[in-house]
Design a protein around this motif. Structure first.
Motif, PDB file in Angstrom:
ATOM      1  N   GLN A   1       0.834  -1.207   0.000  1.00  0.00           N
ATOM      2  CA  GLN A   1       0.000   0.000   0.000  1.00  0.00           C
ATOM      3  C   GLN A   1       0.869   1.258   0.000  1.00  0.00           C
ATOM      4  OE1 GLN A   1      -3.207   0.250  -0.492  1.00  0.00           O
ATOM      5  NE2 GLN A   1      -3.515  -1.954  -0.496  1.00  0.00           N
ATOM      6  N   LEU A   2       1.954   1.239   0.747  1.00  0.00           N
ATOM      7  CA  LEU A   2       2.858   2.382   0.790  1.00  0.00           C
ATOM      8  C   LEU A   2       3.454   2.644  -0.592  1.00  0.00           C
ATOM      9  CD1 LEU A   2       4.067   4.517   2.654  1.00  0.00           C
ATOM     10  CD2 LEU A   2       5.897   2.902   3.192  1.00  0.00           C
ATOM     11  N   SER A   3       3.751   1.580  -1.329  1.00  0.00           N
ATOM     12  CA  SER A   3       4.311   1.739  -2.676  1.00  0.00           C
ATOM     13  C   SER A   3       3.280   2.315  -3.648  1.00  0.00           C
ATOM     14  CB  SER A   3       4.854   0.417  -3.214  1.00  0.00           C
ATOM     15  OG  SER A   3       3.812  -0.454  -3.593  1.00  0.00           O
ATOM     16  N   ARG A   4       2.006   2.117  -3.378  1.00  0.00           N
ATOM     17  CA  ARG A   4       0.944   2.658  -4.220  1.00  0.00           C
ATOM     18  C   ARG A   4       0.585   4.083  -3.830  1.00  0.00           C
ATOM     19  NH1 ARG A   4      -3.802   0.708  -3.213  1.00  0.00           N
ATOM     20  NH2 ARG A   4      -4.660   1.573  -5.108  1.00  0.00           N
ATOM     21  N   ILE A   5       0.504   4.328  -2.519  1.00  0.00           N
ATOM     22  CA  ILE A   5      -0.046   5.568  -1.991  1.00  0.00           C
ATOM     23  C   ILE A   5       1.039   6.604  -1.709  1.00  0.00           C
ATOM     24  CG2 ILE A   5      -1.362   6.545  -0.071  1.00  0.00           C
ATOM     25  CD1 ILE A   5      -2.664   3.738   0.235  1.00  0.00           C
ATOM     26  N   GLY A   6       2.138   6.174  -1.107  1.00  0.00           N
ATOM     27  CA  GLY A   6       3.218   7.095  -0.772  1.00  0.00           C
ATOM     28  C   GLY A   6       2.981   7.906   0.481  1.00  0.00           C
ATOM     29  N   VAL A   7       1.976   7.514   1.281  1.00  0.00           N
ATOM     30  CA  VAL A   7       1.657   8.228   2.522  1.00  0.00           C
ATOM     31  C   VAL A   7       1.543   7.178   3.628  1.00  0.00           C
ATOM     32  CG1 VAL A   7      -0.018   9.713   3.696  1.00  0.00           C
ATOM     33  CG2 VAL A   7       0.417  10.010   1.241  1.00  0.00           C
ATOM     34  N   VAL A   8       2.393   7.318   4.647  1.00  0.00           N
ATOM     35  CA  VAL A   8       2.459   6.306   5.707  1.00  0.00           C
ATOM     36  C   VAL A   8       1.117   6.151   6.412  1.00  0.00           C
ATOM     37  CG1 VAL A   8       3.553   5.683   7.896  1.00  0.00           C
ATOM     38  CG2 VAL A   8       4.938   6.618   6.031  1.00  0.00           C
ATOM     39  N   SER A   9       0.486   7.253   6.799  1.00  0.00           N
ATOM     40  CA  SER A   9      -0.774   7.140   7.540  1.00  0.00           C
ATOM     41  C   SER A   9      -1.861   6.471   6.702  1.00  0.00           C
ATOM     42  CB  SER A   9      -1.241   8.516   8.023  1.00  0.00           C
ATOM     43  OG  SER A   9      -1.388   9.400   6.940  1.00  0.00           O
ATOM     44  N   ALA A  10      -1.918   6.769   5.403  1.00  0.00           N
ATOM     45  CA  ALA A  10      -2.926   6.151   4.532  1.00  0.00           C
ATOM     46  C   ALA A  10      -2.636   4.668   4.331  1.00  0.00           C
ATOM     47  CB  ALA A  10      -2.967   6.872   3.187  1.00  0.00           C
ATOM     48  N   ALA A  11      -1.372   4.307   4.177  1.00  0.00           N
ATOM     49  CA  ALA A  11      -1.013   2.895   4.005  1.00  0.00           C
ATOM     50  C   ALA A  11      -1.326   2.111   5.274  1.00  0.00           C
ATOM     51  CB  ALA A  11       0.460   2.764   3.637  1.00  0.00           C
ATOM     52  N   ALA A  12      -1.034   2.695   6.427  1.00  0.00           N
ATOM     53  CA  ALA A  12      -1.334   2.029   7.703  1.00  0.00           C
ATOM     54  C   ALA A  12      -2.842   1.847   7.865  1.00  0.00           C
ATOM     55  CB  ALA A  12      -0.756   2.825   8.872  1.00  0.00           C
ATOM     56  N   LYS A  13      -3.591   2.879   7.548  1.00  0.00           N
ATOM     57  CA  LYS A  13      -5.049   2.797   7.653  1.00  0.00           C
ATOM     58  C   LYS A  13      -5.600   1.725   6.715  1.00  0.00           C
ATOM     59  CE  LYS A  13      -9.204   5.612   7.439  1.00  0.00           C
ATOM     60  NZ  LYS A  13      -9.747   6.958   7.213  1.00  0.00           N
ATOM     61  N   ALA A  14      -5.015   1.603   5.527  1.00  0.00           N
ATOM     62  CA  ALA A  14      -5.477   0.614   4.543  1.00  0.00           C
ATOM     63  C   ALA A  14      -5.328  -0.809   5.049  1.00  0.00           C
ATOM     64  CB  ALA A  14      -4.714   0.777   3.226  1.00  0.00           C
ATOM     65  N   VAL A  15      -4.414  -1.037   5.986  1.00  0.00           N
ATOM     66  CA  VAL A  15      -4.238  -2.390   6.534  1.00  0.00           C
ATOM     67  C   VAL A  15      -4.773  -2.499   7.958  1.00  0.00           C
ATOM     68  CG1 VAL A  15      -2.271  -2.897   5.045  1.00  0.00           C
ATOM     69  CG2 VAL A  15      -1.853  -1.981   7.337  1.00  0.00           C
TER      70      VAL A  15
ATOM     71  N   ALA B   1      12.696  -1.809   2.826  1.00  0.00           N
ATOM     72  CA  ALA B   1      11.538  -1.945   1.935  1.00  0.00           C
ATOM     73  C   ALA B   1      10.627  -0.724   2.081  1.00  0.00           C
ATOM     74  CB  ALA B   1      10.774  -3.226   2.239  1.00  0.00           C
ATOM     75  N   TRP B   2      10.469  -0.231   3.300  1.00  0.00           N
ATOM     76  CA  TRP B   2       9.653   0.963   3.570  1.00  0.00           C
ATOM     77  C   TRP B   2      10.188   2.139   2.763  1.00  0.00           C
ATOM     78  CZ3 TRP B   2       6.952   2.180   8.663  1.00  0.00           C
ATOM     79  CH2 TRP B   2       6.622   3.520   8.778  1.00  0.00           C
ATOM     80  N   ASP B   3      11.489   2.375   2.830  1.00  0.00           N
ATOM     81  CA  ASP B   3      12.088   3.503   2.111  1.00  0.00           C
ATOM     82  C   ASP B   3      11.856   3.384   0.607  1.00  0.00           C
ATOM     83  OD1 ASP B   3      12.967   4.531   4.531  1.00  0.00           O
ATOM     84  OD2 ASP B   3      15.006   3.738   4.313  1.00  0.00           O
ATOM     85  N   MET B   4      12.043   2.182   0.076  1.00  0.00           N
ATOM     86  CA  MET B   4      11.835   1.955  -1.358  1.00  0.00           C
ATOM     87  C   MET B   4      10.365   2.148  -1.717  1.00  0.00           C
ATOM     88  SD  MET B   4      12.934   1.242  -4.373  1.00  0.00           S
ATOM     89  CE  MET B   4      14.551   0.541  -4.228  1.00  0.00           C
ATOM     90  N   ALA B   5       9.464   1.617  -0.897  1.00  0.00           N
ATOM     91  CA  ALA B   5       8.030   1.735  -1.154  1.00  0.00           C
ATOM     92  C   ALA B   5       7.583   3.195  -1.092  1.00  0.00           C
ATOM     93  CB  ALA B   5       7.241   0.896  -0.151  1.00  0.00           C
ATOM     94  N   LEU B   6       8.118   3.940  -0.152  1.00  0.00           N
ATOM     95  CA  LEU B   6       7.766   5.350  -0.028  1.00  0.00           C
ATOM     96  C   LEU B   6       8.194   6.124  -1.270  1.00  0.00           C
ATOM     97  CD1 LEU B   6       6.433   7.284   1.958  1.00  0.00           C
ATOM     98  CD2 LEU B   6       8.686   7.715   2.933  1.00  0.00           C
ATOM     99  N   GLU B   7       9.386   5.838  -1.757  1.00  0.00           N
ATOM    100  CA  GLU B   7       9.869   6.483  -2.980  1.00  0.00           C
ATOM    101  C   GLU B   7       8.983   6.113  -4.164  1.00  0.00           C
ATOM    102  OE1 GLU B   7      13.831   6.307  -5.760  1.00  0.00           O
ATOM    103  OE2 GLU B   7      14.104   6.166  -3.593  1.00  0.00           O
ATOM    104  N   MET B   8       8.623   4.828  -4.268  1.00  0.00           N
ATOM    105  CA  MET B   8       7.741   4.390  -5.356  1.00  0.00           C
ATOM    106  C   MET B   8       6.378   5.061  -5.248  1.00  0.00           C
ATOM    107  SD  MET B   8       8.738   0.350  -5.358  1.00  0.00           S
ATOM    108  CE  MET B   8       7.635  -0.168  -6.661  1.00  0.00           C
ATOM    109  N   GLY B   9       5.859   5.176  -4.044  1.00  0.00           N
ATOM    110  CA  GLY B   9       4.571   5.820  -3.827  1.00  0.00           C
ATOM    111  C   GLY B   9       4.595   7.283  -4.218  1.00  0.00           C
TER     112      GLY B   9
END
Length: 136
Positions: free
Chosen positions: A45-59, A81-89
């Protein structure tokens, strides 16, 4: 013709997937906690959204608990993985914003309580903000 199932793929490895990671270990499993599957879904979700709070809420988790998980002992792989996903998001969000700014978006219009048509709107402020951010 006999039914054939699709070929099974081997599990992803670090070389195959930039978001592959070893989940943060827990000594005691708790219901509703950061299970390995929930950790994987969060990273996705973080790789799709790029926002930690939104990715956390999604799960179904909170932003604070995600940051606590990242700070735990044994979370190095997860943090990478978090850092990479955040960049992708962030890249996904920028791409979406650019597309929306250039191609516009459809807004329905109504008259007398009935939808009468659609109009395409463009967001030049969004485009200017993106260009300004890229120039820094």
């Amino acid at each position: 013709m006999p039914h054939t199932s699709p070929a099974r793929k081997a599990p992803l490895t670090r070389e195959d997937d930039p978001l592959f990671f070893t989940p943060v270990p827990f000594a005691v499993k708790r219901f509703g906690g950061w299970t390995p599957d929930r950790q994987r879904q969060f990273i996705y979700q973080l790789s799709r959204i790029g926002v930690v709070s939104a990715a956390a809420k999604a799960v179904g988790m909170s932003r604070d608990s995600a940051y606590k998980l990242r700070g735990r002992k044994g979370a190095d792989s997860f943090a990478t993985a978090w850092d990479m996903a955040l960049e992708m998001g962030h890249d996904n969000a920028n791409e979406h914003a650019i597309t929306r700014a250039i191609e516009g978006y459809i807004v329905p219009y109504f008259y007398g309580g009935v939808m009468r048509g659609e109009v395409r709107r463009y967001d030049n402020r969004l485009l200017f903000a993106l260009l300004k951010a890229r120039s820094k």
